[in-house]
Structure formats: C-alpha cells, structure tokens
Write a protein that holds these residues in place. Structure first.
Motif, short mmCIF file in Angstrom:
data_model
loop_
_atom_site.label_atom_id
_atom_site.label_comp_id
_atom_site.label_asym_id
_atom_site.label_seq_id
_atom_site.Cartn_x
_atom_site.Cartn_y
_atom_site.Cartn_z
N LEU A 695 8.76 9.72 -3.91
CA LEU A 695 9.42 9.32 -2.66
C LEU A 695 10.33 10.44 -2.16
CD1 LEU A 695 11.06 5.90 -1.88
CD2 LEU A 695 12.28 8.01 -1.42
N MET A 696 11.10 11.02 -3.10
CA MET A 696 12.04 12.07 -2.71
C MET A 696 11.29 13.33 -2.27
SD MET A 696 15.40 13.30 -4.76
CE MET A 696 16.49 14.54 -4.08
N ASP A 697 10.19 13.67 -2.94
CA ASP A 697 9.40 14.84 -2.54
C ASP A 697 8.84 14.66 -1.13
OD1 ASP A 697 9.92 16.09 -4.93
OD2 ASP A 697 8.00 15.58 -5.85
N ASP A 698 8.39 13.44 -0.82
CA ASP A 698 7.85 13.18 0.52
C ASP A 698 8.92 13.37 1.58
OD1 ASP A 698 5.44 12.54 -0.65
OD2 ASP A 698 5.72 10.36 -0.54
N GLU A 699 10.11 12.83 1.33
CA GLU A 699 11.20 12.96 2.31
C GLU A 699 11.71 14.39 2.38
OE1 GLU A 699 11.88 10.81 4.49
OE2 GLU A 699 10.63 9.25 3.59
N SER A 700 11.68 15.09 1.24
CA SER A 700 12.10 16.50 1.24
C SER A 700 11.18 17.33 2.12
CB SER A 700 12.10 17.05 -0.19
OG SER A 700 13.07 16.41 -0.99
#
Length: 855
Positions: A695-700
């Motif tokens: 999830l964090m990689d996608d938002e990053s």
C-alpha cells in the motif's frame, strides 16, 4: 385537508420528511441505529436539504445543535428525525431550525434546513434515520422503498392493534408500592437474551418498574438499560414498582428471574437465606503486592516521590430539592447553568491553547462535547417533565452514565467515567452554588480521591500539593496525563486501606516504586528528601550538557530520541537535547473526537512537527495504534472477549485500509519537511508487513516520494521472526510495555497482575536479545521506545543486549544521555549475558544493584 388525514384512530401514516433514497436501518453504518438501540424505523439518504414534518404534532425536543428533533403526536407517539451521522460534533454549523421546541406543527411543515455540501465535507454521512418510540401493541408496516419525496410519499405506517397509544409512565416518587430482591441465577448475568425476556414479562403490567444492581439504577423496559446494570450470576437485583398492579408486577418479575428468563439455571443454588454465597477470598500462593504492613500498593500514574500529609478530598456534597411544581422554570435554570459552564470551559480551552498545552486543551474540548451530549440532555429533560428538579434530574442522569461506564470491562472507558463525572460536577455545582475548589489544605498535602478528574488537578494549589492518590483510575487516564505534565507524583488504584488514615497523617508517596509508605521514620523521611535533592542536582547537571551527543566511555554512539504526542512535545524535546523522535504517537489526532482527521489536517500537523525537529533529526511516526484499550467513537469495533488479542494496532488498518491509506498519504506528503521515517505497530508476521508495504509503495509512486518503513516489536512472534522481518523492514523499535505484557501473558491494567509485570524478566530480555541479533544479521538497527528505555537502571542491560537507539519520555532526555556517557559497552555486554541466565526479574534487579555498586 392535512396530509395527516390519512391517519385514523387505529393507524398513523408518516410522510417522508425528506426526498431521497430509502435504506433499511440494518444498512445504516452506525450500530446505535442499525441495531435499533434507539427505536425502530427507516433511513433516508437525502437529495433535499429541508426536513418537513411527517405528522401533525408538537416539537417535544429540538436538540441544541439542531441536528435532530423529536415530534410527539396527539396519541403520545414519538418520532425522532436525526439528520446525518455524527452531526452533533458540528455544534449547529450547517443547520437552520425553522421551528422551536414546544411548537405545534402540521404534516408537511418545514422544520429544519441544512447545508448539504457542508455536511458532506464535515460529517460521517448524510444518511438520516427516522425512528419511532413504539408504544405497547404498536406495529410498523408499509415501509417505503426506492425513492421518496419529502412531505408527499408515505414512509411507514404505525398500527396500534387496539391500543390508543402509549400510556404515560406512573410517577416515580416517594417510596415504591412494592419492592423485592432476587438473586440472578443466569450463568453470565442478564445479557441480551434474558434481558429481552425480562422486558417482555414487564410489558404485561401498567406499573412503573425500576431496577438496581451493583449501585446502578435503570429502567426495566429497555434491553440496553438492563444490560448496563452489568450483572453477574449471584448478584442481587432489586425490583421496585409504583402503581396499581405494582405488587403483582414485582412478584411475577421475581419469579421470572428465578426461573432463568429462558435459560437453564437448574444447577444454580442459593443458601437458605436466599442469597448466593460467593467463594471467600484466599491468601494466594504468590504475593501480588507488598507484604510490608507499612506499605499500601498502587499503580504508577505519574512518576516521583514526596513526603506529605494525607488529605481526603473530592467528596463533594450537593443539596437540592427532589421535586418541583414548575418544570419550565427548572429547565430554564438548567439552560442557564449549562451556558455558564460552557463559557467557563471554552475560556479554559482557549487559555490552555494560548499556553501551548495541547493535550490539556483537548481534554477540556472533549468536556465541551460531553456537555452537549444529546442523550444526557434528553434524559435530564425527561426527568424534569416527570416533576423532578433540575438538580435531581441532572445528578441522577450523570450518576447512571458514570455507573454504566465504570461497570464495563474496559479500563479506558471506565477511566472516561471520571470525565463525565467532572462535567456533571461542574453543572451541579453551578446549579446548587457549591464551590468545587479545594479547601485550605496543609503544606505538603497529598490529597486522596476516589477518582481524580482533570478539573480537580487544575484547581490544585501546587505550592501546597506534593503528590496525589486515588482509589480508581490508572496510567492512561486524562488525570494521569495532566499529572505527568505538572511533574506531580500520582499513584492510582491505591489499596482502599488508605481511607482508614485520618487527615494530616504523614506518609511517603513513592509513585516510582508503586506504594505509599505509612509510619515513616525520621530516617525514611530524610532518605526521601535526600533522594529528591540528589535527583534534582543530577538533573540540573545533566541539563547543562543535554545538547551533547550520547557516546559511551569506550566510544560507542547511542542515539537518544524522544517519545512525543504533540507539537508542543516536539519543541520541548529539542530544548532538552533530543537527537530525534523515536516515536510520535498519532493517536492524539484520532481520539476524543467524533470524525476521523482528514488527510489535509494530518499533513499539516506532521509537517509542523517535522519542521520543529529540524532537517537533521530523524522523526519516526507510528501509524494509528487503536483497538484494545484505545477505542474510537467513529470506528465501532465488534465486542471482543479478548480485545488485546483481537483487532488492534496494524490489524485495524489492514481491515480498514481507507483509514490507513489516508494516513500514509498524509505522512508521505509531509516527508519533504524533514527526515521522516514511518513505523507500523503490532506487526506479528511477514504477510502483515508486506500488505502494508505494498500500500505504501503504491502511494509513494503516486506522490513520487519515499521514506524508510520500520516496525515495532511488540509481540513474541515478531521477536522470534526478527531476522526474516529485518530482511524487509528498514529498522526495529521495541515496545517493551506490550512485549512484556504479551510475553508474560499478563494484562498490565489488571489490579492483581500489574505488580507482577516486569520488563526486566529474563523472558522479556531474551526477546529483546533475539530482536537485536536478528536485526544485526541483516545490518539493521534496533531501538527501544517502550518504558524500559526511560528506566535508568535498565539502560546498561539494553545497550549490552545490542540496542542502538533509545527513545524516551521528554523530561528524562538529559538523564538518559548522561547515563549513556557513563557506560562501557564491553561491561554492559557482560552484564546482559549474566542477566539472561537469571530466573526472574527480582534476580535481575539484584544483579543490577550489585553491578552498580561495583561501578
């Protein structure tokens, strides 16, 4: 002809009060409505912004915040229209009332206008429930479906089946006409099913029936009210009744309870006196407290120690008339008191905000919300309408609310009872003219309360008070937060024997060690005073060099960071030499409010804190850690038998990714303001970490930025899998409070277990050692952000086990850095190796004492 002409003596037709799409109550995203706790009915997702009356009737209640109102028909049927969900928090913004309380209205008449755009942005939902307080024999039918038009489309029908409406309640005044006590035989007390059977049995009588148990009073015609009595098997239930058939009602209800209310209670036995005989307390095989008769044990709520004199405090007495002949005059008196208290609280909040005391200001801002709680207001006004005075009505309503919360098996909610009591006392003091300020106390006073409220603390004369005790409360209460900010030693959950001490009795309060010492000798007093003087001198010396790095005597640099919970904490941490933030608890953004913080709101606060710490100091921000002991009003979690083993920490974010995604986006958007790292709480397995990292990689990628992602080690499974987790996580930070609790399988809030919770137990130390070893194998660093990091005695052990960073409470920063500078890593490693082979925490502490004497 009024549209209400559709109604007959046997049927009432309600028109839709709004245009919009129909929703069954079961689909309303709020359990209070979905589970029909407030009544039966239907809901509307509105497309119009004007509420019109569904019937001819009277506006019997218009909520102060104008988000809801109650209509009463000629046949005493009550209809509640509640515009949106969680709209009470808007405090009237976006609403325009077109009628006043007491007005007579006709079907189709406009009642309230509201700003749909404003509500859509600031409320949880626009969904509007329309509820009926059904009288006996009434049945709902003809529930609308699809799209309805306000003031025109029939919404539902209420058929009486021969009844002309609800009968007014019998007056509850004076001695009851019948009263009896009955022992509850049900294995788990009066839970939902037997409570429902009781309500059904009670409905066959016209008498007014009230119940009491465990010091809590309640109605007998509501399942939820009966459940609030918090009954258990063997408890004595008191049944009181007023009215013509009172004696028959009590007799029948006693028989119904004895028969089990639909449950098999054949194995339950009572003694010949009809009272269940509980198993007496026994002397345990292991001691849970002090064996010293001169020590009364308690739980450290705020650190410190002092010599002082006992003052029994907080037992306010309010005097008022029970009954009144002028209900309108009493309502006016209540409104005047509420207005004055509201103004006082508003001024207090503003004053605290101007002094940059964010945590304290938020506490009293929450008190303002409690002051306007519609459920409390409704109960008080209903009592006044029954002929009771404003003082009596307010006191009894607050008493019921406080009793219900204290009876719950949840230490945080039980702790919040003190806040409701605090608000209640303010209003009652204004109504009755009683001063809530402390009387003249002696020098070096140690007040003893049943439960300390925030207002109690802010009225203390700190030039006289050196510490405080309470029989209730704990380390997570609002009073504990304020006490720590005031540097005032506070011992909660103290042995009730403290009430046997007379005012003026000299004692020593040692909150650090968790006890009050009775009958202190001159030597004891001198030792305590010398300790305080020495501690103060050491602190001042450490403060002089707080800005210098923490480097051991043999050249090992240890990063000493701060645990913070606000912007004010961040600023103070910089002043006291913090080399970064090892833990920013983001719960302060989410707790004590009705709606979740927005992405923009979070971004602004995170940015401010990063900027306050500067470009070179790393700031570790932990994602939302709720559940278990930290519930959210707007995030209803299912009731759990073991909430600390259920949906809490990162599990909440995994199961409700929208909340987590909003926070992650806010964090990433603030990253450019400083040196940000993100940390996940309660990670127990690789799949949990990978799910959040994706999830964090996608938002990053969406925001074209990235930050380091680490995890808290709080559960044994994470310590056991440390090396595997270290291959994917950027860093570890050990939460020793929860790690100790889960390793030893002891709830740190349990009154009997709390004294046995020991972070220096060898089992916990081995978990820390495994974590450090696993991290080092993958070239990762390990910090400690739990309470053990601030324990000066434990620091040599932590460094010896391989800890690279210590994140500590803000006030202890200078002392921790000074302690690190005194240590030699080689000697610390030898100490840690010996500690791992000890049998229990007591042996480890004995080893530490011996080691310190040799230093």
């Amino acid at each position: 002809m009024s549209p209400n002409a559709l109604a007959s003596d046997r049927e009432l037709v309600l028109l839709s009060p709004l245009s919009g799409l129909i929703l069954p109550l079961t689909e309303v995203p709020d359990p209070a409505f979905a589970q029909r706790m407030m009544g039966d009915g239907i809901a509307i997702d509105p497309t119009s912004n004007r509420v019109v009356s569904p019937v001819d009737g009277t506006v019997s209640q218009l909520f102060r915040t104008h988000h809801a109102l109650t209509l009463t028909t000629a046949h005493n049927k009550k209809i509640l229209i509640h515009i949106g969900l969680d709209t009470v928090a808007l405090k009237g913004e976006g609403f325009k009332p077109l009628v006043a309380e007491g007005d007579t209205v006709t079907a189709g008449q406009p009642l309230i206008e509201f700003d749909m755009d404003y509500l859509a942005q600031h409320a949880r939902s626009l969904i509007t429930p329309v509820l009926i307080d059904q009288p006996k024999g009434a049945q709902l039918s003809g529930l609308a479906q699809g799209f309805v038009e306000g003031g025109k489309t029939p919404l539902m029908r209420l058929a009486d089946s021969g009844s002309t409406g609800a009968q007014p309640s019998a007056a509850v005044s004076g001695e009851p006409d019948a009263i009896a006590e009955v022992v509850i035989p049900n294995p788990t007390g009066l839970h939902a099913r037997p409570s429902a059977v009781f309500v059904k049995e009670r409905s066959g009588f016209t008498a007014e029936v009230r119940l009491s148990c465990n010091g809590i009073d309640g109605r007998s015609d509501s399942v939820t009210e009966i459940m609030k009595l918090n009954t258990r098997q063997g408890d004595v239930l008191t049944i009181k009744a007023w009215g013509d058939d009172a004696e028959a009602a009590v007799k029948a209800l006693v028989t119904a309870v004895q028969s089990g209310l639909g449950e098999d209670v054949s194995s339950f036995k009572v003694d010949s006196a009809g009272v269940h005989t509980p198993i007496p307390e026994e002397q345990p095989l292991l001691s849970y407290g002090s064996n010293d008769p001169n020590r009364l044990s308690g739980v450290k709520a705020a650190p410190g120690r002092a010599v002082g004199k006992i003052v029994h405090a907080g037992d306010l007495e309010f005097h008022y008339q029970d009954h009144t002949a002028d209900s309108q005059a009493e309502k006016a008196l209540l409104e005047q008191s509420l207005t004055r208290v509201r103004n006082t609280l508003s001024q207090l909040v503003s004053s605290l905000q101007s002094e940059d005391k964010k945590e304290q200001s938020e506490i009293f801002a929450a008190h303002l919300v409690l002051l306007d709680d519609p459920a409390i207001a409704s109960n008080v006004r209903a009592r006044i309408d029954q002929g009771f005075s404003a003082g009596f009505a307010w006191d009894k309503t607050i008493e019921e609310e406080v009793g219900a919360l204290r009876g719950l098996n949840n230490p945080i909610l039980a702790g919040r009872a003190a806040d409701i009591q605090d608000v209640g006392n303010r209003v009652l003091a204004d109504l009755t003219g009683v001063s809530v300020t402390a009387d003249a106390w002696p020098e070096n006073a140690i007040p003893v309360y049943r439960d300390v409220t925030p207002s109690d603390l802010l009225t203390l004369d700190l030039s006289k008070v050196v510490g405080l005790c309470s029989l209730e409360g704990g380390a997570s209460s609002h009073a504990a937060i304020i006490s720590r900010s005031l540097d005032l030693p506070y011992l909660a959950g103290v042995d009730s024997q403290i009430h046997d001490l007379v005012n003026g009795t000299q004692v020593i309060i040692n909150a650090d060690k968790g006890y009050v010492q009775l009958n202190p000798t001159a030597e004891d007093i001198e030792r305590c005073q010398n300790y305080k003087q020495k501690a103060e001198a050491e602190y001042q010396a450490a403060l002089q060099i707080a800005s210098e790095h923490a480097v051991t005597s043999d050249g090992t640099a240890i990063e000493v960071a701060a645990n913070i919970g606000s912007l004010a904490d961040a600023k103070k941490a910089v002043e006291l030499g913090a080399e970064g933030v090892g833990l920013l608890r983001t719960e302060f953004l989410y707790l004590d409010r009705i709606t979740a913080p927005t992405e923009d709101e979070q971004t602004e606060i995170y940015t401010d804190i990063l900027q306050a710490m500067g470009p070179d100091r790393p700031v570790i921000i932990r994602t939302l850690d709720v559940g278990g002991d930290k519930p959210l009003a707007y995030l209803p979690l299912p009731a759990e038998e073991n909430p600390f083993l259920g949906e809490r920490g990162i599990r909440v974010g995994i199961n409700r990714p929208s909340i987590l995604r909003t926070q992650i986006r806010a964090l990433l958007r603030s990253a450019k303001a400083g040196k940000l790292r993100v940390m996940l709480p309660m990670i127990g397995s690789l799949d949990e970490f990978r799910a959040v990292k994706k999830l964090m990689d996608d938002e990053s990628a969406n925001l074209n930025t990235s930050v380091e992602l680490g995890i808290m080690i709080e559960v044994p499974s994470a310590a056991l899998m440390a090396q595997e987790l270290a291959r994917e996580a950027a860093f570890f930070s050990i939460g020793t409070n929860d790690l100790t609790q889960y390793t030893l399988a002891m709830d740190r809030g349990h009154p009997r277990m709390a004294s046995r919770i020991d972070g220096l137990h060898p089992a916990v130390l081995r978990m820390i050692a495994m974590t450090c070893k696993g991290a080092a194998a993958e070239q990762r660093w390990t910090g400690v952000c739990g309470g053990l990091a601030s324990d000066l005695d434990a620091i040599p052990l932590l460094l010896g086990l391989g800890v690279n960073e210590l994140s500590v409470s803000v006030p202890t920063l200078p002392l921790v850095k000074a302690k690190v500078r005194q240590l030699d890593i080689t000697r610390c490693r030898k100490l840690a190796s010996e500690a791992l082979n000890r049998e229990d925490g007591a042996q480890v502490r004995a080893l530490l004492k011996q080691w310190q004497e040799q230093e």
